[in-house]
Design a protein around this motif. Structure first.
Motif, short mmCIF file in Angstrom:
data_model
loop_
_atom_site.label_atom_id
_atom_site.label_comp_id
_atom_site.label_asym_id
_atom_site.label_seq_id
_atom_site.Cartn_x
_atom_site.Cartn_y
_atom_site.Cartn_z
N LEU A 226 103.83 13.54 68.94
CA LEU A 226 102.81 14.25 69.73
C LEU A 226 102.04 13.20 70.53
O LEU A 226 101.52 12.23 69.95
N VAL A 227 101.98 13.36 71.85
CA VAL A 227 101.35 12.34 72.70
C VAL A 227 100.47 13.00 73.75
O VAL A 227 100.66 14.17 74.11
N GLU A 228 99.51 12.25 74.24
CA GLU A 228 98.76 12.67 75.42
C GLU A 228 99.65 12.52 76.64
O GLU A 228 100.45 11.57 76.74
N ARG A 229 99.58 13.45 77.59
CA ARG A 229 100.51 13.44 78.72
C ARG A 229 100.43 12.15 79.52
O ARG A 229 101.45 11.61 79.94
N ASP A 230 99.21 11.62 79.72
CA ASP A 230 99.10 10.41 80.54
C ASP A 230 99.68 9.17 79.83
O ASP A 230 99.94 8.15 80.47
N GLN A 231 99.90 9.26 78.52
CA GLN A 231 100.49 8.14 77.81
C GLN A 231 101.97 7.94 78.16
O GLN A 231 102.53 6.87 77.92
N LEU A 232 102.60 8.97 78.72
CA LEU A 232 104.01 8.86 79.07
C LEU A 232 104.25 7.87 80.21
O LEU A 232 105.39 7.51 80.49
N ALA A 233 103.18 7.41 80.86
CA ALA A 233 103.33 6.36 81.87
C ALA A 233 103.60 5.00 81.23
O ALA A 233 104.02 4.06 81.91
N ASN A 234 103.37 4.91 79.93
CA ASN A 234 103.59 3.66 79.20
C ASN A 234 105.09 3.51 78.91
O ASN A 234 105.68 4.30 78.17
N GLU A 235 105.72 2.48 79.48
CA GLU A 235 107.17 2.30 79.33
C GLU A 235 107.57 2.06 77.87
O GLU A 235 108.58 2.57 77.40
N ALA A 236 106.75 1.27 77.14
CA ALA A 236 107.07 0.99 75.74
C ALA A 236 107.07 2.27 74.92
O ALA A 236 107.92 2.46 74.04
N LEU A 237 106.12 3.18 75.22
CA LEU A 237 106.07 4.45 74.50
C LEU A 237 107.28 5.31 74.84
O LEU A 237 107.87 5.94 73.95
N ARG A 238 107.67 5.34 76.10
CA ARG A 238 108.85 6.12 76.49
C ARG A 238 110.11 5.59 75.79
O ARG A 238 110.95 6.36 75.32
N ASN A 239 110.23 4.28 75.70
CA ASN A 239 111.37 3.67 75.01
C ASN A 239 111.38 4.06 73.53
O ASN A 239 112.43 4.33 72.95
N LEU A 240 110.20 4.06 72.92
CA LEU A 240 110.08 4.43 71.50
C LEU A 240 110.52 5.88 71.31
O LEU A 240 111.29 6.18 70.38
N LEU A 241 110.05 6.78 72.17
CA LEU A 241 110.43 8.19 72.06
C LEU A 241 111.93 8.37 72.23
O LEU A 241 112.57 9.13 71.49
N ALA A 242 112.51 7.66 73.20
CA ALA A 242 113.94 7.83 73.47
C ALA A 242 114.79 7.29 72.33
O ALA A 242 115.84 7.87 72.01
N ALA A 243 114.35 6.21 71.71
CA ALA A 243 115.19 5.55 70.70
C ALA A 243 115.04 6.14 69.31
O ALA A 243 115.99 6.12 68.53
N CYS A 244 113.87 6.67 68.99
CA CYS A 244 113.57 6.97 67.58
C CYS A 244 113.22 8.42 67.27
O CYS A 244 113.18 8.78 66.09
N PHE A 245 112.95 9.26 68.26
CA PHE A 245 112.41 10.58 67.97
C PHE A 245 113.41 11.70 68.27
O PHE A 245 114.14 11.66 69.26
N HIS A 246 113.41 12.70 67.39
CA HIS A 246 114.23 13.89 67.59
C HIS A 246 113.68 14.74 68.73
O HIS A 246 114.44 15.35 69.49
N ASP A 247 112.34 14.78 68.88
CA ASP A 247 111.70 15.57 69.93
C ASP A 247 110.27 15.07 70.08
O ASP A 247 109.75 14.34 69.21
N PHE A 248 109.60 15.45 71.19
CA PHE A 248 108.19 15.13 71.33
C PHE A 248 107.50 16.23 72.12
O PHE A 248 108.12 17.01 72.84
N HIS A 249 106.17 16.32 71.95
CA HIS A 249 105.35 17.34 72.61
C HIS A 249 104.09 16.66 73.16
O HIS A 249 103.63 15.65 72.62
N THR A 250 103.54 17.22 74.22
CA THR A 250 102.32 16.68 74.82
C THR A 250 101.15 17.64 74.58
O THR A 250 101.34 18.85 74.44
#
Length: 433
Positions: free
Chosen positions: A74-98
């Motif tokens: 679960l993330v704040e929408r503006d946090q998706l601009a963070n490349e490290a966070l996007r990489n973490l979501l892509a590599a480790c998470f089944h799904d995410f919501h804002t």
């Protein structure tokens, strides 16, 4: 329909009423440290985490330790601009919501993830009686697996030795599952990470008022493992004075809480592990001989990855399958050659770290040798100049010794027979800080 266990990390105010609409048995953890304890001892097929970008690396490490859970972020929408966070979501998470959360979509996502978790659980239970954690088909692993199978129907103490990063805790867990099943407690204790003044309290527990700060009654790790397995990792780091207390417990199978005058018997199978030369430590007076013989009833040795090269590709493929998500990633031929040629001083732990990093950082559908950061090592190995060969050997010796004694530079220098000043110079030279 029975309630399903769901662990929520860093819960926020609007989560509980939202999740109350589903059939969930909620458990909450406000920090990653608390979540780690809950995941070690509880059955949570799903984990819902409110992501704090500051904790990206710590969260990635926690997920890597529990790859069989399904994680939803679960993330704040503006946090998706963070490349490290996007990489973490892509590599480790089944799904995410804002935020703000869509209640219907979140409940649907949790239901789908639960179905996937059940399939994973059914697959794991179908492997009952087989080694489920120790992977490989090389001769050293086949021998280790045969030894472990012979230990399934006894509760003798076991001492697991081997280089750092070779899976000693996985061996302990597999022994536990083979003897007790998955319902009994498995309690892991890192003897090298506990502050000396708290070791007694951590192992044996304490009563309220036993010392300054003891505001509640707290059971220790040994009592928490009653009816199951106590895993003593890095047992060679336990101070001598605390070794005496541990020896008394092993002899009598009784514990006495700090501040209490009554003892209680416990039924615990002890598995200890270390990457040091225990016999040498005994000879040098750094480890009690009587404790050594009490722990070393059965000895298992985990092989270094360089001694089981037939397993490198198999392990790399399994790690990649865990972390790539839906991306069609694979290894290039050059990457496979580089992995096969490399010496892996950090063993399986280093392999896991390199593959996880490469899966996130590579741009195309193939992981190349440079994504694994192995191309430089290869060029050193195959450069014909004597200087390059010397430097490659020097770097390899440093990496292997640092892997054996992490965060213990004095011991690294002693093993390499050099001064600490020379060690610091070499670390700078090879950029290994």
């Amino acid at each position: 329909m029975p309630e399903e266990a769901l662990l929520v990390i860093n819960p926020c105010a609007d989560l509980p009423p939202l999740l109350a609409r589903g059939e969930w048995r909620l458990s909450q953890a406000r920090t990653l440290a608390v979540a780690e304890e809950k995941l070690r001892h509880g059955d949570y097929p799903l984990v819902l985490v409110v992501i704090n970008p500051v904790e990206n690396e710590a969260l990635r490490a926690l997920i890597a330790q529990h790859p069989n859970r399904l994680w939803i972020g679960l993330v704040e929408r503006d946090q998706l601009a963070n490349e490290a966070l996007r990489n973490l979501l892509a590599a480790c998470f089944h799904d995410f919501h804002t935020f703000p959360l869509d209640a219907e979509r979140l409940c649907h996502s949790l239901g789908h993830a639960l179905g996937m978790a059940r399939l994973i659980g059914d697959h794991r239970s179908a492997l009952s009686g087989k080694v489920r954690l120790i992977q490989g088909q090389s001769e050293p692993i086949v021998q280790l697996r045969a030894q472990m199978m012979r230990l399934q129907h006894c509760r003798l103490p076991v001492l697991v030795t081997g280089p750092s990063g070779t899976g000693k805790e996985l061996v302990a867990r597999e022994l536990h599952y083979g003897t007790f099943g998955e319902e009994a407690p498995f309690v892991a204790v890192n003897c090298g990470a506990m502050p000396h003044q708290l070791i007694q309290s951590e192992l044996f527990g304490h009563v309220k008022g036993a010392f300054t700060g003891a505001q509640t009654h707290k059971i220790g790790k040994i009592e928490a493992a009653d009816g199951g397995t106590l895993f003593l990792d890095e047992i060679g780091e336990l101070p001598l004075e605390d070794q005496v207390t541990l020896l008394r417990f092993l002899q009598e199978q009784c514990i006495e809480m700090v501040g209490s005058h009554t003892s209680r018997s416990v039924d615990v199978r002890v598995v200890a592990a270390t990457n040091i030369d225990v016999e040498q430590a005994v000879a040098q007076g750094r480890f009690r001989e009587d404790l050594y013989y009490r722990l070393n009833v059965v000895r298992l040795r985990t092989p270094a990855l360089r001694d089981r090269r037939d397993d490198v590709q198999l392990l790399a493929n399994e790690i990649l399958a865990e972390v790539r998500g839906s991306r069609p990633l694979t290894f290039s031929h050059q990457a496979r050659q580089a992995m096969q040629a490399y010496g892996w001083p950090g063993n399986v732990r280093e392999l896991r770290n390199r593959v996880q990093r490469a899966a996130v950082m590579c741009a195309g559908p193939c992981i190349e040798a440079q994504d694994l950061e192995l191309s430089h090592s290869e060029s050193l190995l195959f450069d014909g100049s004597l200087k390059a060969v010397r430097e490659a050997a020097e770097r390899q010796a440093l990496l292997q010794t640092l892997a054996r004694f992490p965060d213990r530079l004095e011991e690294v220098a002693r093993q390499l027979a050099i001064s600490r000043a020379t060690l610091y110079r070499l670390l700078d030279k090879h950029d290994l800080h």
